[in-house]
Design an enzyme around this catalytic site. Structure first.
Site, mmCIF file in Angstrom:
data_model
loop_
_atom_site.group_PDB
_atom_site.id
_atom_site.type_symbol
_atom_site.label_atom_id
_atom_site.label_comp_id
_atom_site.label_asym_id
_atom_site.label_seq_id
_atom_site.Cartn_x
_atom_site.Cartn_y
_atom_site.Cartn_z
ATOM 1 N N ASN A 49 19.293 -5.974 -31.127
ATOM 2 C CA ASN A 49 20.170 -6.483 -29.818
ATOM 3 C C ASN A 49 19.438 -5.180 -28.831
ATOM 4 O OD1 ASN A 49 21.466 -4.546 -31.273
ATOM 5 N ND2 ASN A 49 22.620 -3.740 -29.897
ATOM 6 N N SER A 80 28.972 -13.459 -34.915
ATOM 7 C CA SER A 80 30.059 -13.230 -34.152
ATOM 8 C C SER A 80 29.542 -14.315 -32.457
ATOM 9 C CB SER A 80 29.612 -11.640 -32.698
ATOM 10 O OG SER A 80 30.945 -11.760 -31.695
ATOM 11 N N CYS A 105 23.801 6.960 -19.730
ATOM 12 C CA CYS A 105 25.343 7.234 -18.641
ATOM 13 C C CYS A 105 25.885 5.568 -19.279
ATOM 14 C CB CYS A 105 25.752 7.121 -17.320
ATOM 15 S SG CYS A 105 24.903 8.550 -16.678
#
Ligand SMILES: *Cc1c(COP(=O)(O)O)cnc(C)c1O
Length: 395
Positions: free
Chosen positions: A151, A199, A324
């Site tokens: 991914n 998915s 982050c």
């Protein structure tokens, strides 16, 4: 210009998928477990969807279990293989270092329960070497779990070869194919796959619905307890509208794989070429064995977060493997696994294009990234040290 370049995170629902959903939200809202005709119509929709989805991956309808998405499918597949293995005294699992957290965290849990996991390296190009995998197979190996396509860096694994090795050694093979299904040709028999996760929201279907393929003869363990839905393998009232939409989205996507992937490959390679012109940059992952939609770069001397915010100002939605954005202190485990050092991994950018990306869009992205990278480097202390020779360039 508005450009959505984060299709690996999620995709826009297709019109057909939305239309397939509506009847089960509006009129046909019966519970599929109910005996009256309203319920039975919902049940029928689920079984039709099951047949469509099975056909798309070369499976039989009975081999499909509907789940809440990719994470649940991954968890159920791995927990099932582990439970089956344990019964036979087999507690060794083989995986790799760039799996999705749904796989890695499930494996961590199993390690705490006494399972031993071998994590194969993926080398600089982000690809598992089948011959190395074969060497790790032992008498007590119960499962190999290697993703179809990554991914983050888009690398496509040699799934068929890995499946063949597993078959030869009589070890179950699961693949997290969330990034592949609907985008690459997948055939569970030709590819020697025993279990596969997918998915809907990664192939223009709705969020919160997915499926697990489990080869006939393998008995999955259910991780959600309750009613007897999904033949007792997954309790809970079915997401009827979501399942119907998922089938519509997948059928549509699978019918267009050659056309879409040819178009995206050209755009992708032009984007790669354009971004490669930025000094001290590098493509992450294999240049050829990668998803047609995926471009992932590291730029030395900048922070991924700042890059994303400035690109957002220019209307570009992208993603980064920096700390982050992932909500943890360490940068992406995938970038570290392919040998990027912390500082370099922090300056990463993932652009995942889609069918509606245009030639002009690619030009716009290239221009915007060039401008933003050079702007950020202009006041980066890290870049200043690199330029003055105080620290050494890595890329
Ligand atoms: C998105 C993704 C998942 C998780 O799927 P959800 O449906 O969001 O739970 C798992 N694996 C890969 C490779 C993914 O890209």
């Amino acid at each position: 210009m508005k450009i959505y370049a984060d299709n690996a995170a999620t995709t826009k629902m297709s019109k057909r998928a939305i239309e397939a959903m509506l009847p089960y939200l509006e009129d046909c809202y019966g519970n599929p477990s109910s005996l009256y005709s309203e319920g039975q119509r919902a049940k029928e929709a689920i079984e039709n969807a099951r047949a469509v989805i099975a056909r798309c991956i070369g499976a039989a309808a009975k081999e499909i279990i509907f789940t809440s998405g990719g994470s649940e499918a991954d968890t159920q597949a791995i927990v099932s293989a582990a439970a089956l293995g344990k019964k036979k005294g087999k507690t060794h699992i083989i995986s790799d270092t760039i799996e999705h957290h749904a796989v890695l965290h499930t494996l961590k849990k199993l390690e705490k329960e006494g399972f031993e996991v071998t994590y194969l390296p993926v080398h600089e190009n982000g690809i598992v070497r089948p011959e190395e995998l074969e060497k790790e197979i032992r008498d007590d190996t119960c499962l190999v779990t290697v993703m179809f396509a990554n991914n983050e860096i888009g690398t496509v694994q040699p799934v068929r070869e890995i499946g063949e090795i597993c078959k030869k050694h009589n070890v179950l093979f699961h693949t997290d194919a969330v990034q592949a299904v609907g985008h690459l040709h997948v055939d569970v028999n030709a590819d020697n796959i025993d279990m596969l996760s997918a998915s809907a929201h990664k192939f223009h279907g709705p969020k919160g619905v997915g499926f697990l393929y489990v080869r006939k003869g393998i008995r999955p363990v259910n991780i959600i307890e309750g009613g007897a839905q999904e033949r007792g393998f997954r309790a809970g009232t079915e997401n009827v509208a979501g399942i119907a939409a998922m089938a519509a989205a997948l059928e549509e996507a699978c019918g267009r794989i050659p056309e879409v992937s040819a178009k995206l490959t050209v755009l992708r390679d032009r984007l790669i070429k354009g971004l490669s012109e930025i000094p001290h940059s590098a493509l992450n992952g294999d240049p050829v064995k990668r998803l047609p939609s995926n471009v992932n770069f590291c730029f030395e001397g900048i922070e991924g977060e700042s890059l994303l915010l400035l690109l957002d100002d220019k209307g570009i939605s992208a993603s980064s493997g920096s700390a982050c954005t992932s909500g943890s202190l360490d940068p992406s485990h995938v970038l570290l696994a392919i040998g990027r050092v912390h500082d370099v991994a922090h300056g990463s950018l993932r652009l995942t294009i889609g069918e509606d990306t245009t030639d002009d869009g690619i030009d716009y992205i290239i221009g915007a990234v060039k401008e933003v990278v050079s702007y950020l480097r202009g006041f980066s202390p890290v870049w200043r040290d690199l330029m003055s020779g105080k620290s050494k360039f890595i890329l």
